[in-house]
Structure formats: C-alpha cells, structure tokens
Design an enzyme around this catalytic site. Structure first.
Site, PDB file in Angstrom:
ATOM      1  N   LEU A  15     -11.938 -12.364   7.166  1.00  0.00           N
ATOM      2  CA  LEU A  15     -12.054 -13.554   6.330  1.00  0.00           C
ATOM      3  C   LEU A  15     -11.470 -14.781   7.022  1.00  0.00           C
ATOM      4  O   LEU A  15     -11.428 -15.864   6.449  1.00  0.00           O
ATOM      5  CB  LEU A  15     -11.347 -13.318   4.987  1.00  0.00           C
ATOM      6  CG  LEU A  15     -12.050 -12.311   4.072  1.00  0.00           C
ATOM      7  CD1 LEU A  15     -11.218 -12.045   2.833  1.00  0.00           C
ATOM      8  CD2 LEU A  15     -13.444 -12.801   3.669  1.00  0.00           C
ATOM      9  N   SER A  16     -11.036 -14.606   8.269  1.00  0.00           N
ATOM     10  CA  SER A  16     -10.458 -15.742   9.010  1.00  0.00           C
ATOM     11  C   SER A  16     -11.429 -16.922   9.128  1.00  0.00           C
ATOM     12  O   SER A  16     -11.024 -18.067   8.911  1.00  0.00           O
ATOM     13  CB  SER A  16     -10.002 -15.299  10.403  1.00  0.00           C
ATOM     14  OG  SER A  16      -8.891 -14.445  10.290  1.00  0.00           O
ATOM     15  N   THR A  61      -7.544  -9.598  16.532  1.00  0.00           N
ATOM     16  CA  THR A  61      -7.233  -8.556  15.557  1.00  0.00           C
ATOM     17  C   THR A  61      -7.508  -7.187  16.164  1.00  0.00           C
ATOM     18  O   THR A  61      -7.773  -7.075  17.366  1.00  0.00           O
ATOM     19  CB  THR A  61      -7.939  -8.834  14.197  1.00  0.00           C
ATOM     20  OG1 THR A  61      -7.479  -7.876  13.258  1.00  0.00           O
ATOM     21  CG2 THR A  61      -9.448  -8.789  14.294  1.00  0.00           C
ATOM     22  N   LYS A  65      -4.758  -6.532  19.960  1.00  0.00           N
ATOM     23  CA  LYS A  65      -3.506  -7.317  19.929  1.00  0.00           C
ATOM     24  C   LYS A  65      -2.617  -7.055  21.140  1.00  0.00           C
ATOM     25  O   LYS A  65      -1.847  -7.920  21.547  1.00  0.00           O
ATOM     26  CB  LYS A  65      -2.739  -7.047  18.637  1.00  0.00           C
ATOM     27  CG  LYS A  65      -3.409  -7.709  17.436  1.00  0.00           C
ATOM     28  CD  LYS A  65      -2.606  -7.617  16.162  1.00  0.00           C
ATOM     29  CE  LYS A  65      -3.397  -8.293  15.046  1.00  0.00           C
ATOM     30  NZ  LYS A  65      -2.725  -8.286  13.763  1.00  0.00           N
ATOM     31  N   GLY A 128      -1.022  -1.615  14.941  1.00  0.00           N
ATOM     32  CA  GLY A 128      -0.982  -2.993  15.443  1.00  0.00           C
ATOM     33  C   GLY A 128      -0.068  -3.961  14.721  1.00  0.00           C
ATOM     34  O   GLY A 128       0.560  -4.814  15.350  1.00  0.00           O
ATOM     35  N   VAL A 129       0.060  -3.830  13.390  1.00  0.00           N
ATOM     36  CA  VAL A 129       0.801  -4.846  12.634  1.00  0.00           C
ATOM     37  C   VAL A 129       2.281  -4.476  12.471  1.00  0.00           C
ATOM     38  O   VAL A 129       3.119  -5.328  12.146  1.00  0.00           O
ATOM     39  CB  VAL A 129       0.113  -5.088  11.260  1.00  0.00           C
ATOM     40  CG1 VAL A 129       0.418  -3.968  10.274  1.00  0.00           C
ATOM     41  CG2 VAL A 129       0.482  -6.435  10.682  1.00  0.00           C
ATOM     42  N   LYS A 154       4.066   7.133  18.367  1.00  0.00           N
ATOM     43  CA  LYS A 154       3.930   5.684  18.196  1.00  0.00           C
ATOM     44  C   LYS A 154       5.136   5.080  17.478  1.00  0.00           C
ATOM     45  O   LYS A 154       5.523   3.941  17.731  1.00  0.00           O
ATOM     46  CB  LYS A 154       2.624   5.346  17.485  1.00  0.00           C
ATOM     47  CG  LYS A 154       1.471   5.333  18.500  1.00  0.00           C
ATOM     48  CD  LYS A 154       0.126   5.477  17.879  1.00  0.00           C
ATOM     49  CE  LYS A 154      -0.357   4.244  17.165  1.00  0.00           C
ATOM     50  NZ  LYS A 154      -1.689   4.484  16.567  1.00  0.00           N
ATOM     51  N   TYR A 211      -5.270  -6.502   1.868  1.00  0.00           N
ATOM     52  CA  TYR A 211      -5.507  -7.389   0.721  1.00  0.00           C
ATOM     53  C   TYR A 211      -6.939  -7.296   0.223  1.00  0.00           C
ATOM     54  O   TYR A 211      -7.303  -7.894  -0.773  1.00  0.00           O
ATOM     55  CB  TYR A 211      -5.149  -8.840   1.073  1.00  0.00           C
ATOM     56  CG  TYR A 211      -5.957  -9.392   2.216  1.00  0.00           C
ATOM     57  CD1 TYR A 211      -5.521  -9.217   3.526  1.00  0.00           C
ATOM     58  CD2 TYR A 211      -7.150 -10.060   1.988  1.00  0.00           C
ATOM     59  CE1 TYR A 211      -6.270  -9.701   4.580  1.00  0.00           C
ATOM     60  CE2 TYR A 211      -7.900 -10.547   3.043  1.00  0.00           C
ATOM     61  CZ  TYR A 211      -7.458 -10.363   4.331  1.00  0.00           C
ATOM     62  OH  TYR A 211      -8.205 -10.831   5.382  1.00  0.00           O
ATOM     63  N   GLY A 232      -1.318  -7.930   0.814  1.00  0.00           N
ATOM     64  CA  GLY A 232      -1.076  -8.700   2.034  1.00  0.00           C
ATOM     65  C   GLY A 232      -1.773 -10.046   2.103  1.00  0.00           C
ATOM     66  O   GLY A 232      -1.844 -10.650   3.174  1.00  0.00           O
TER      67      GLY A 232
HETATM   68  P1  ATR Z   1      -4.029   1.429  15.959  1.00  0.00           P
HETATM   69  O1  ATR Z   1      -3.562   2.815  15.578  1.00  0.00           O
HETATM   70  O2  ATR Z   1      -5.118   1.428  16.982  1.00  0.00           O
HETATM   71  O3  ATR Z   1      -2.932   0.494  16.258  1.00  0.00           O
HETATM   72  P2  ATR Z   1      -4.203   0.227  13.416  1.00  0.00           P
HETATM   73  O4  ATR Z   1      -5.336   0.028  12.466  1.00  0.00           O
HETATM   74  O5  ATR Z   1      -3.389  -0.944  13.811  1.00  0.00           O
HETATM   75  O6  ATR Z   1      -4.795   0.913  14.686  1.00  0.00           O
HETATM   76  O7  ATR Z   1      -3.205   1.322  12.853  1.00  0.00           O
HETATM   77  C1  ATR Z   1      -3.617   2.326  12.037  1.00  0.00           C
HETATM   78  C2  ATR Z   1      -2.393   2.991  11.437  1.00  0.00           C
HETATM   79  O8  ATR Z   1      -2.796   3.777  10.311  1.00  0.00           O
HETATM   80  C3  ATR Z   1      -1.705   3.948  12.383  1.00  0.00           C
HETATM   81  O9  ATR Z   1      -0.329   3.964  12.106  1.00  0.00           O
HETATM   82  C4  ATR Z   1      -2.378   5.286  12.018  1.00  0.00           C
HETATM   83  O10 ATR Z   1      -1.631   6.412  12.335  1.00  0.00           O
HETATM   84  P3  ATR Z   1      -1.777   7.087  13.786  1.00  0.00           P
HETATM   85  O11 ATR Z   1      -0.906   6.284  14.705  1.00  0.00           O
HETATM   86  O12 ATR Z   1      -1.306   8.485  13.585  1.00  0.00           O
HETATM   87  O13 ATR Z   1      -3.243   7.012  14.139  1.00  0.00           O
HETATM   88  C5  ATR Z   1      -2.453   5.126  10.525  1.00  0.00           C
HETATM   89  N1  ATR Z   1      -3.473   5.977   9.936  1.00  0.00           N
HETATM   90  C6  ATR Z   1      -4.802   5.773   9.907  1.00  0.00           C
HETATM   91  N2  ATR Z   1      -5.434   6.755   9.229  1.00  0.00           N
HETATM   92  C7  ATR Z   1      -4.464   7.619   8.811  1.00  0.00           C
HETATM   93  C8  ATR Z   1      -4.457   8.842   8.054  1.00  0.00           C
HETATM   94  N3  ATR Z   1      -5.594   9.362   7.572  1.00  0.00           N
HETATM   95  N4  ATR Z   1      -3.285   9.443   7.811  1.00  0.00           N
HETATM   96  C9  ATR Z   1      -2.123   8.922   8.280  1.00  0.00           C
HETATM   97  N5  ATR Z   1      -2.052   7.780   9.001  1.00  0.00           N
HETATM   98  C10 ATR Z   1      -3.204   7.118   9.263  1.00  0.00           C
END
Ligand code: ATR
Length: 263
Positions: A15-16, A61, A65, A128-129, A154, A211, A232
């Site tokens: 939505l940016s 995004t 990032k 990422g966030v 992570k 959000y 958010g």
């Molecule tokens: P990225 O992992 O590439 O940084 P992101 O969208 O910024 O992508 O982060 C997704 C977050 O949601 C991560 O913390 C991810 O956990 P993993 O590091 O184990 O991948 C978490 N996530 C996404 N789907 C999930 C699920 N079904 N159960 C638990 N955590 C999930």
C-alpha cells in the site's frame, strides 16, 4: 519528474504507492511513486538507475531488506545496527541506506500512548522486521525482550546483533506484558499461530505488525482473552512519513483521512 519505487517480491499487496502518492499530491510535489517486483539478479540494474538519478528514492520490503546492503555506499547508524534497510536515497552522489521501520514502530506506539517503559516484551518471529522492532524497544527502554522463532538459528543471529535478548523455543510462552507478532502468520485471513495463550491472563497488550487483514486471528484471540490489541497500521504510516521526509523534506501529518486511505 522525480521517481520513487517500492521494491519487493511479492509486491502486489503493497500500500506504499497509495500512501506516498496521496502525500505527493497533497504537497504539490512533482513526483511519482511506483511498485516493482524484482528478482535478486535485477538489483544491480536498479542501483545503476539510482546512481544515474533515474530513480530518486526506494523503499525496500521483503525479501530485500538485507540483500540490498552490498549495493549501498553508506548505511545510517540505524541501518547498520539492524542490518536492515527499508529506505534508500542519494546524498552528495552517495547511495545511502536507512531504516525507518524503527521510527515507524516507536512513533506508532507513542501515538496510541501505550506506556511501554520497563515492560516485558515477547516477540514472535525473527524475520525482516524483527531487528527494527528490537532496536526501537531498546530505545524505548523496555525491561526485557524475549524472542521465539520457529527456526531458532535466526533468533540466535539477532542475539548476536543485539546482545541482551532472551530466546525461548517456538511454542513456549514466557511471562510478558506485551506480545508482538513479527511473523508472517496472519497475512492470510485463516492463518493461525499454534500457541496456547489460555494461561496468560488479562491486561496484556497484543500487537501485530500485520495491518491487512485489520484483525488477525492472533489479535482476535488476544481480544477474546480480555487484552488490549493494536495492528501495524500506524507503524506502516510512520515509517512512510519518515521516508517521505527524507526524500521531500516535508513531514505529512497523520489524520483520519490517511488512516482511512489504508482500510
Ligand atoms: P524472512 O524469514 O525471509 O525474513 P519474513 O516474512 O521477514 O521473511 O519473516 C517471516 C517470519 O515468520 C519468520 O520469523 C518465520 O519463521 P522462520 O524463520 O522459521 O521461517 C515466521 N514464520 C512464517 N511462517 C511460519 C509458520 N508457519 N510457523 C512459525 N513461524 C513462521
């Protein structure tokens, strides 16, 4: 006419452009803000265009990032500390990477007057966030931060970056005042976080970085258990304001019209 972009993959949902173009028009700025879905091998070309001033600023995004960092001439202190860049601009012919997600979180929390000082925070997710939120929480002087991530490594990486973080296993729930969903679970309406909150009691604060949808199942659950909730949206608006201010030297105000724009 100046050109600005948000890059990501996927990017359709962003939505940016709606928000930035609304402010561009409101402030009579001669510019356009577009979205572009990129593959990693297209970043090089993007940065040539930034250097040539064919593109004057970029928001970054998921999933870029961190990936954009090697292409930048300089990182601001915030981008350096979080190893995350969401805003790119040119200054004296140098390409600078900055992180306005930190401002976004901090100013969003201040706007709703949540007294976060000395609170115990529990973060779900280490994607990422997460580093931006941790940086902001440290600035706001919370008493402790605990983090759980499905992929524990992570969370360990974040501990290496920030030091005093506690890590718990995914599924474990520590004592907290505020819980933050920083995972991508909830982006789809039916997504459920498989955690058992039944024993946490009331008077906690459930915060979701997501959000859209407005109320994730995570927030619904928090509310049903008698807790305060917030999504958010303000974080998103304030990170956009900080980026707009960097590019155009004006800080748009947050009013009902802006908030409604994103419904
Ligand atoms: P990225 O992992 O590439 O940084 P992101 O969208 O910024 O992508 O982060 C997704 C977050 O949601 C991560 O913390 C991810 O956990 P993993 O590091 O184990 O991948 C978490 N996530 C996404 N789907 C999930 C699920 N079904 N159960 C638990 N955590 C999930």
């Amino acid at each position: 006419m100046k050109k600005y972009l948000v890059i990501g993959n996927p990017i359709e949902h962003s939505l940016s452009p709606k928000l930035q173009n609304y402010w561009i028009k409101n402030h009579n700025i001669h510019a356009i803000y577009e979205k572009e879905k990129l593959n990693e091998d297209e970043l090089k070309k993007l940065f040539l265009n930034i250097r040539d001033k064919k593109i004057n600023g970029v928001n970054v995004t998921v999933p870029f990032k961190k990936t954009v960092i090697p292409f930048l001439d300089k990182l601001t202190a915030e981008a350096e500390s979080t190893q995350a860049v969401n805003t790119i601009y040119l200054e004296n012919n140098k390409i600078i990477g900055h992180n306005t997600d930190i401002d976004g979180f901090e100013l969003g929390i201040k706007k709703i007057n949540y007294d976060i000082f000395n609170k115990k925070i529990f973060i779900l997710g280490a994607g990422g966030v997460a580093p931006s939120i941790i940086y902001a929480l440290n600035k706001l002087k919370v008493s402790e931060i605990t983090i759980a991530n499905r992929t524990r490594e992570k969370a360990e990486n974040l501990k290496n970056l920030f030091g005093k973080l506690k890590i718990v296993e995914w599924g474990e729930i520590p004592d907290f005042d505020m819980i933050i969903n920083a995972t991508s679970i909830g982006l789809k309406k039916d997504d459920e976080i498989n955690l058992n909150f039944s024993s946490i009691g009331k008077n906690k604060f459930f915060y979701d970085v997501i959000y859209n949808p407005k109320e994730t199942n995570f927030l619904k659950k928090g509310k049903n258990l008698g807790n305060a909730t917030e999504n958010g949206k303000l974080m998103f608006i304030y990170q956009a304001i900080s980026a707009f201010n960097i590019w155009h030297g004006v800080k748009p105000i947050v009013n009902d019209e802006v908030i409604k724009l994103l419904d």
